[in-house]
Design an enzyme around this catalytic site. Sequence first.
Site, PDB file in Angstrom:
ATOM      1  N   ASP A  96     -18.645  44.192  -9.549  1.00  9.56           N
ATOM      2  CA  ASP A  96     -17.694  44.884 -10.096  1.00  9.56           C
ATOM      3  C   ASP A  96     -18.232  46.164 -10.469  1.00  9.56           C
ATOM      4  O   ASP A  96     -19.522  46.335 -10.610  1.00  9.56           O
ATOM      5  CB  ASP A  96     -17.214  44.246 -11.324  1.00  9.56           C
ATOM      6  CG  ASP A  96     -16.264  43.097 -11.273  1.00  9.56           C
ATOM      7  OD1 ASP A  96     -16.039  42.522 -10.055  1.00  9.56           O
ATOM      8  OD2 ASP A  96     -15.785  42.698 -12.466  1.00  9.56           O
ATOM      9  N   HIS A 152     -23.168  39.470  -5.668  1.00  8.74           N
ATOM     10  CA  HIS A 152     -22.880  38.787  -4.552  1.00  8.74           C
ATOM     11  C   HIS A 152     -22.978  39.180  -3.323  1.00  8.74           C
ATOM     12  O   HIS A 152     -22.934  40.486  -2.988  1.00  8.74           O
ATOM     13  CB  HIS A 152     -21.305  38.005  -4.801  1.00  8.74           C
ATOM     14  CG  HIS A 152     -21.008  37.377  -6.135  1.00  8.74           C
ATOM     15  ND1 HIS A 152     -20.906  36.135  -6.271  1.00  8.74           N
ATOM     16  CD2 HIS A 152     -21.252  37.954  -7.481  1.00  8.74           C
ATOM     17  CE1 HIS A 152     -20.780  35.927  -7.829  1.00  8.74           C
ATOM     18  NE2 HIS A 152     -20.822  37.071  -8.574  1.00  8.74           N
ATOM     19  N   SER A 254     -25.919  48.548 -14.450  1.00 10.84           N
ATOM     20  CA  SER A 254     -26.757  49.478 -13.851  1.00 10.84           C
ATOM     21  C   SER A 254     -25.939  49.830 -12.299  1.00 10.84           C
ATOM     22  O   SER A 254     -24.704  50.030 -12.192  1.00 10.84           O
ATOM     23  CB  SER A 254     -28.195  48.883 -13.491  1.00 10.84           C
ATOM     24  OG  SER A 254     -29.041  49.891 -13.160  1.00 10.84           O
TER      25      SER A 254
END
Length: 292
Positions: A96, A152, A254
């Site tokens: 995200d 991921h 981050s």
Amino acid sequence: MVNIQKLTKREQINYLLTNRIPRRWLTFFVGWLSQIENPLLTKFLIWGWSLFAEDLRLQDAKKQHFSSLGDCFTRELKDGLRPITADPDIVTSPCDAIVGAFGQVRGTEVFQAKGFPYEISELIPNLHINHKYRNGVFITLRLKSSMYHRFHAPVDCNVSKVSYISGDTWNVNPVALKRVEKLFCKNERAVIELKTGHPTNSITLVPVAAILVASMKFKFLSQILDLKYKGPNDIACDAQFKKGDEMGYFQHGSTIILFATNNYSFCEGIETGKAIKMGQALLSGHSDLSTL
């Protein structure tokens, strides 16, 4: 370095609070604080965090009770909330994020923001890896502190090595990116080459840590890569991933910078400043990526 007098009052406060304080020691302190397991303290810290992160959506988390602030930062999501684009020619977003700078690498030059270039070799010192992305494509994906912090695999791949590069903990928000030259090249980061099994397709992820909990945990490594890590810079491994498999997480928001070879193009809907979800279509290729 930035002339602080030229910033707006709000930008001055943001810049001073996040970049003129002792970043390393504040990061150590918040890292320590976030791991304290105390129910009342945890509730208080999450409440305080929610005041500054209006888009925090803890209702999406797999569990609703957290043992510490760090446990909340690294929360898992309920199953099914991030569908993965199945097409093997599509590279999906690893996390995200808010889309930052993206586009074509100009020779070996990349932009962290308009007017702020850096060389790939300054971010990725390994010549064997960085030369693959000459005239390739890149995208900067910024994870806000309120977002889902796990990342991921964007394609089916394997990973044989993680390169850790120690560095600073500058804030990676837009204010700093427009004012601190070569910021990503100064911060703590890791370089992960994803081997797709295809000779012409190459993708590399560069997770970049930042101020506060500057720590990266990879599911396939026993080491936690943070400011206290003193081990070897190159860590051998043998990890296999299917697209969408979890690779690791940040212990605070981050950035991940993704590089790909020039046989990839960006999918529709990718825009600077726009939110993107893990598993969403990011790049389109023209070769079979499922030949592992």
